[in-house]
Scaffold this motif. Sequence first.
Motif, PDB file in Angstrom:
ATOM      1  N   TYR A 136       0.752  -1.203   0.001  1.00 16.58           N
ATOM      2  CA  TYR A 136       0.032   0.007  -0.067  1.00 16.58           C
ATOM      3  C   TYR A 136       0.912   1.169   0.100  1.00 16.58           C
ATOM      4  CZ  TYR A 136      -2.743   3.886   1.353  1.00 16.58           C
ATOM      5  OH  TYR A 136      -3.120   5.274   1.314  1.00 16.58           O
ATOM      6  N   TYR A 243      -9.920  15.531   2.494  1.00 20.62           N
ATOM      7  CA  TYR A 243     -10.526  14.989   1.130  1.00 20.62           C
ATOM      8  C   TYR A 243     -11.977  15.473   1.201  1.00 20.62           C
ATOM      9  CZ  TYR A 243      -7.036  11.763  -0.588  1.00 20.62           C
ATOM     10  OH  TYR A 243      -6.099  11.354  -1.262  1.00 20.62           O
ATOM     11  N   ARG A 278      -3.503   1.441  -8.505  1.00 21.70           N
ATOM     12  CA  ARG A 278      -2.340   0.997  -7.780  1.00 21.70           C
ATOM     13  C   ARG A 278      -2.161  -0.425  -7.886  1.00 21.70           C
ATOM     14  NH1 ARG A 278      -3.654   5.090  -3.587  1.00 21.70           N
ATOM     15  NH2 ARG A 278      -3.466   6.982  -5.010  1.00 21.70           N
TER      16      ARG A 278
HETATM   17  O1  173 Z   1      -2.800   7.856  -2.198  1.00 21.38           O
HETATM   18  C1  173 Z   1      -3.406   7.573  -1.298  1.00 21.38           C
HETATM   19  O2  173 Z   1      -3.376   6.197  -1.032  1.00 21.38           O
HETATM   20  C2  173 Z   1      -4.617   8.247  -0.903  1.00 21.38           C
HETATM   21  O3  173 Z   1      -4.582   9.174  -0.890  1.00 21.38           O
HETATM   22  C3  173 Z   1      -5.950   7.587  -0.279  1.00 21.38           C
HETATM   23  C4  173 Z   1      -7.233   8.074  -0.825  1.00 21.38           C
HETATM   24  C5  173 Z   1      -8.291   7.508  -0.279  1.00 21.38           C
HETATM   25  C6  173 Z   1      -8.362   6.389   0.589  1.00 21.38           C
HETATM   26  C7  173 Z   1      -7.157   6.001   0.773  1.00 21.38           C
HETATM   27  C8  173 Z   1      -5.905   6.477   0.888  1.00 21.38           C
END
Ligand code: 173
Length: 502
Positions: A136, A243, A278
């Motif tokens: 991750y 966010y 990813r």
């Molecule tokens: O980059 C990330 O992994 C990230 O910003 C994110 C966004 C939403 C949920 C988990 C991670």
Amino acid sequence: MSGSTVKVFSAAEVAQHNSKSDCWIIVHGKVYDVTDFLDDHPGGSKIILKYAGKDATTEYEPIHPPDAITTNLPKEKHLGEIDASTVEKVLKIVSSDAEKGRLARVEARPHLSEILNLHDFEAIAKLVMVEKAWAYYSSAADDEITNRENHMAYHRIWFRPKILVDVEKVDFSTTILGQKSSMPFYITATALGKLGHPDGELNLTRAAGKSGVIQMIPTLSSCSFDELVDGAAPGQPQFYQLYVNKDRNITKKLVQRAEQRGIKGLFITVDAPQLGRREKDMRQKFEDDGADVQKGNRVERNQGAARAISSFIDPSLNWKDIEWFKSITKMPLVLKGVQRAEDAIKAYDAGVAGVVLSNHGGRQMDFARSGIEILCEVVKAFREQRNICFPHPGFELYVDGGVRRATDVLKAIALGATAVGIGRPFLYAYSSYGQEGIDKAMVILRDEFEMNMRLLGATSLKEIGPELVDAGSIHQHVVPVPGDRLFETNYEGIQSARLLEL
Ligand code: 173
């Protein structure tokens, strides 16, 4: 919980409620009825059902702040407590193998004195961390070209050091959004801090306080927001990364709580209307489900840890929302994830306090350019179109992505940035060595700043301008991509390549 007596359940009782139509789970010793919540869970119902009738704490912990379940689930669904003596067996089964392995590897890590630079933490983290966590943190979008470019772009900038300057004393402290910082960088926001270490982002809070740098608290921290604010030393400034939720009431609450708790700057993420792909992260879980594939059942492709919890992010966020943010808070607003000069100028005209030139650590759009390259474009456009030179009071430029050395930071300062954000290196430092790892990373950077400012012939950051660098090749994307060591050590190809039952 309302009422005076708390009901206590045995693990066996909870275990009976293990279906889609009747689903109980245990988190942090409490029993919850999540049947009606299954379809609303941002990560989907499947992951909850895996723990139906069981203790889900280990899966829950790194992904959610401690109060996520208590605030999202109506009080009447908080059923009571679990009799700890009955649950121990369950806990052992679901949790500790991965953690036990991690602790054994931590014991075998090299002594901290062997760590000489930030790259070293990454190498150790890859060996020590639980595989899922490493996947991750280290994952990036698509072919991870931008991820590597972020670091490589700094290789296209060279120094033009001055000689015979009295550099006995050098000062690399600065201010970021008016807040003192002992070095010209901040710890940028990254999600799921407990995946790497049980103390999660608190490691960062404590180390930031100790070294006088500023931490940006993420919306998706594993520790709760209040824990991270409470964990700060008196007077220690903190920023908050936001966010934006589809439900603006939730966003308003988060923003106003941040302001009430003394947060000094709001960094609104603008580069993630949808989360990037990813594959290293996705593949991780895919392999967990491998048994189903072998049986010939088509499993739903797993979306990885991040995508699973990102469905609340509002893809309709747009320029018109800036005015609304200004109306709900007095904190300075910064747009995080600006990738072109036109947008940086638009942000300036919209009256925000700054922009982070960033591609989200290479985790969003592959082939997005590096922050340091965008900086050159942005500074030129401001000079030509607004007659503004940087640093400029009232509007600050920041860069993140790929920073591993004080020389990288000094290049960004020379080209007009006020500060840079550093993310993954600190995650790797504490995943390998806990808070001491970050403390060491700070010492390494401090020593690098001192030496390189002397070698550059500058006694303060004010003296570091564009005349001290040659960035003439910054827009030439000629660095060969194949053969990059970061790629070779980090990329993990499909490991289960096989044909399904011919
Ligand atoms: O980059 C990330 O992994 C990230 O910003 C994110 C966004 C939403 C949920 C988990 C991670």
